[in-house]
Motif scaffolding. Structure first.
Motif, PDB file in Angstrom:
ATOM      1  N   THR A   1      10.588   2.209 -12.301  1.00  0.00           N
ATOM      2  CA  THR A   1       9.219   1.751 -12.107  1.00  0.00           C
ATOM      3  C   THR A   1       8.773   2.103 -10.697  1.00  0.00           C
ATOM      4  OG1 THR A   1       9.682  -0.095 -13.597  1.00  0.00           O
ATOM      5  CG2 THR A   1       7.711  -0.255 -12.250  1.00  0.00           C
ATOM      6  N   ARG A   2       7.622   2.739 -10.589  1.00  0.00           N
ATOM      7  CA  ARG A   2       7.012   3.032  -9.285  1.00  0.00           C
ATOM      8  C   ARG A   2       5.871   2.042  -9.114  1.00  0.00           C
ATOM      9  NH1 ARG A   2       6.604   7.565  -5.229  1.00  0.00           N
ATOM     10  NH2 ARG A   2       8.768   6.995  -5.388  1.00  0.00           N
ATOM     11  N   VAL A   3       5.972   1.225  -8.076  1.00  0.00           N
ATOM     12  CA  VAL A   3       5.054   0.120  -7.854  1.00  0.00           C
ATOM     13  C   VAL A   3       4.337   0.291  -6.519  1.00  0.00           C
ATOM     14  CG1 VAL A   3       4.944  -2.379  -7.500  1.00  0.00           C
ATOM     15  CG2 VAL A   3       6.522  -1.450  -9.174  1.00  0.00           C
ATOM     16  N   THR A   4       3.050  -0.035  -6.505  1.00  0.00           N
ATOM     17  CA  THR A   4       2.297  -0.160  -5.264  1.00  0.00           C
ATOM     18  C   THR A   4       1.681  -1.548  -5.265  1.00  0.00           C
ATOM     19  OG1 THR A   4       1.737   2.196  -5.332  1.00  0.00           O
ATOM     20  CG2 THR A   4       0.463   0.820  -3.830  1.00  0.00           C
ATOM     21  N   THR A   5       1.958  -2.317  -4.204  1.00  0.00           N
ATOM     22  CA  THR A   5       1.400  -3.664  -4.098  1.00  0.00           C
ATOM     23  C   THR A   5       0.290  -3.664  -3.051  1.00  0.00           C
ATOM     24  OG1 THR A   5       2.976  -4.363  -2.408  1.00  0.00           O
ATOM     25  CG2 THR A   5       3.613  -4.713  -4.707  1.00  0.00           C
ATOM     26  N   ASP A   6      -0.589  -4.648  -3.150  1.00  0.00           N
ATOM     27  CA  ASP A   6      -1.635  -4.779  -2.130  1.00  0.00           C
ATOM     28  C   ASP A   6      -1.564  -6.137  -1.433  1.00  0.00           C
ATOM     29  OD1 ASP A   6      -2.626  -6.356  -4.174  1.00  0.00           O
ATOM     30  OD2 ASP A   6      -4.452  -5.200  -4.467  1.00  0.00           O
ATOM     31  N   LYS A   7      -0.440  -6.849  -1.658  1.00  0.00           N
ATOM     32  CA  LYS A   7      -0.189  -8.122  -0.979  1.00  0.00           C
ATOM     33  C   LYS A   7       1.290  -8.191  -0.633  1.00  0.00           C
ATOM     34  CE  LYS A   7      -3.810 -10.847  -3.078  1.00  0.00           C
ATOM     35  NZ  LYS A   7      -4.389 -10.556  -4.327  1.00  0.00           N
TER      36      LYS A   7
ATOM     37  N   LEU B   1       0.791  -1.230   0.000  1.00  0.00           N
ATOM     38  CA  LEU B   1       0.000   0.000   0.000  1.00  0.00           C
ATOM     39  C   LEU B   1       0.824   1.281   0.000  1.00  0.00           C
ATOM     40  CD1 LEU B   1      -2.856  -1.124   2.392  1.00  0.00           C
ATOM     41  CD2 LEU B   1      -2.815  -1.206  -0.093  1.00  0.00           C
ATOM     42  N   LEU B   2       2.145   1.175  -0.064  1.00  0.00           N
ATOM     43  CA  LEU B   2       3.008   2.347  -0.187  1.00  0.00           C
ATOM     44  C   LEU B   2       3.807   2.227  -1.481  1.00  0.00           C
ATOM     45  CD1 LEU B   2       4.428   2.568   3.438  1.00  0.00           C
ATOM     46  CD2 LEU B   2       2.662   4.020   2.418  1.00  0.00           C
ATOM     47  N   PRO B   3       3.822   3.272  -2.295  1.00  0.00           N
ATOM     48  CA  PRO B   3       4.601   3.190  -3.538  1.00  0.00           C
ATOM     49  C   PRO B   3       6.099   3.076  -3.248  1.00  0.00           C
ATOM     50  CG  PRO B   3       3.250   5.193  -3.454  1.00  0.00           C
ATOM     51  CD  PRO B   3       3.142   4.533  -2.143  1.00  0.00           C
ATOM     52  N   PHE B   4       6.790   2.282  -4.052  1.00  0.00           N
ATOM     53  CA  PHE B   4       8.246   2.182  -3.955  1.00  0.00           C
ATOM     54  C   PHE B   4       8.811   2.035  -5.362  1.00  0.00           C
ATOM     55  CE2 PHE B   4       6.516  -2.066  -3.485  1.00  0.00           C
ATOM     56  CZ  PHE B   4       7.317  -2.851  -4.289  1.00  0.00           C
TER      57      PHE B   4
ATOM     58  N   PHE C   1      -0.749  -9.363  -7.044  1.00  0.00           N
ATOM     59  CA  PHE C   1      -0.181  -8.587  -5.939  1.00  0.00           C
ATOM     60  C   PHE C   1      -0.080  -7.094  -6.250  1.00  0.00           C
ATOM     61  CE2 PHE C   1       3.261  -9.691  -8.730  1.00  0.00           C
ATOM     62  CZ  PHE C   1       4.028  -8.541  -8.786  1.00  0.00           C
ATOM     63  N   LEU C   2      -0.204  -6.743  -7.524  1.00  0.00           N
ATOM     64  CA  LEU C   2       0.032  -5.372  -7.975  1.00  0.00           C
ATOM     65  C   LEU C   2      -1.239  -4.535  -7.885  1.00  0.00           C
ATOM     66  CD1 LEU C   2       2.551  -3.982  -9.110  1.00  0.00           C
ATOM     67  CD2 LEU C   2       1.770  -4.583 -11.389  1.00  0.00           C
ATOM     68  N   LYS C   3      -1.106  -3.353  -7.299  1.00  0.00           N
ATOM     69  CA  LYS C   3      -2.237  -2.421  -7.213  1.00  0.00           C
ATOM     70  C   LYS C   3      -2.103  -1.349  -8.299  1.00  0.00           C
ATOM     71  CE  LYS C   3      -4.657   0.704  -4.170  1.00  0.00           C
ATOM     72  NZ  LYS C   3      -4.355   1.930  -3.497  1.00  0.00           N
ATOM     73  N   ASP C   4      -0.959  -0.655  -8.345  1.00  0.00           N
ATOM     74  CA  ASP C   4      -0.685   0.398  -9.326  1.00  0.00           C
ATOM     75  C   ASP C   4       0.757   0.276  -9.798  1.00  0.00           C
ATOM     76  OD1 ASP C   4      -3.225   1.796  -8.902  1.00  0.00           O
ATOM     77  OD2 ASP C   4      -2.362   2.514  -7.022  1.00  0.00           O
ATOM     78  N   ILE C   5       0.994   0.747 -11.026  1.00  0.00           N
ATOM     79  CA  ILE C   5       2.359   0.765 -11.548  1.00  0.00           C
ATOM     80  C   ILE C   5       2.504   1.945 -12.508  1.00  0.00           C
ATOM     81  CG2 ILE C   5       1.816  -0.851 -13.425  1.00  0.00           C
ATOM     82  CD1 ILE C   5       4.727  -1.955 -13.007  1.00  0.00           C
ATOM     83  N   GLU C   6       3.651   2.616 -12.429  1.00  0.00           N
ATOM     84  CA  GLU C   6       3.995   3.705 -13.344  1.00  0.00           C
ATOM     85  C   GLU C   6       5.414   3.466 -13.840  1.00  0.00           C
ATOM     86  OE1 GLU C   6       3.634   7.147 -10.807  1.00  0.00           O
ATOM     87  OE2 GLU C   6       1.501   7.347 -11.227  1.00  0.00           O
TER      88      GLU C   6
END
Length: 177
Positions: free
Chosen positions: A148-154, A44-47, A94-99
């Motif tokens: 790549t900026r990734v936010t996961t939800d798992k 839930l935090l972008p990295f 597992f992926l919520k958002d990606i840029e």
């Protein structure tokens, strides 16, 4: 009246010829890279996830298409596809958002693709929405970087290796045309 028809016919022929010449100066190049999302990544935090520098195949492709790198007029990202290469059978659930961002030496970073609110029923392949940004200068550099900026939800309990395929539409001048 005959002169009008003859002029109109010549004009139509000219338009068709220009379209055919334009098609000859447009082609696609495909660059590949990879990244790894490490196990235990925060949720839930972008990295950020970096890739090794990408050596573009543009110069080789330009030669094969009877042109040179300095003759590129325009470059647009047509497609950006992510495929999980390992572990086998893993999906992007597992992926919520990606840029995805591109940068090159001396050039500002630009957002080139994204996907938001990714559903849990996805497969091991995702095609991102591409931004309509001009990338000519980045490709001409020969080497560029992808961030790549990734936010996961798992929470991930194993590393995920991902292959990135970028397809660029090139519009260039052809030697002798």
């Amino acid at each position: 009246m005959k002169q009008f028809i003859a002029t109109l016919s010549l004009f139509a022929l000219f338009l068709v010829s220009c379209d055919k010449v334009d098609k000859l100066t447009q082609f696609t190049i495909t660059d590949k890279s990879s990244m790894t999302i490490s196990a235990g990544a925060a949720t839930l935090l972008p990295f950020d996830v970096s890739t090794p520098p990408v050596n573009s195949v543009a110069e080789k492709e330009m030669t094969m298409n009877n042109s040179r790198i300095d003759m590129i007029e325009s470059v647009m990202l047509d497609e950006l596809k992510l495929v999980i290469s390992s572990p086998s059978g893993r999906t992007f659930d597992f992926l919520k958002d990606i840029e995805i961002y591109i940068s090159a030496d001396g050039l500002p970073e630009k957002k080139v693709a994204f996907a938001n609110a990714i559903a849990d029923n996805v497969t091991n392949t995702i095609r991102l929405t591409t931004e309509k940004v001009e990338l000519e200068q980045y490709i001409k550099k020969g080497t560029y970087n992808i961030r790549t900026r990734v936010t996961t939800d798992k929470i991930l309990n194993e590393d995920i290796n991902i292959e990135i395929t970028s397809k660029y539409r090139i519009d260039a001048k052809i030697l002798g045309v």
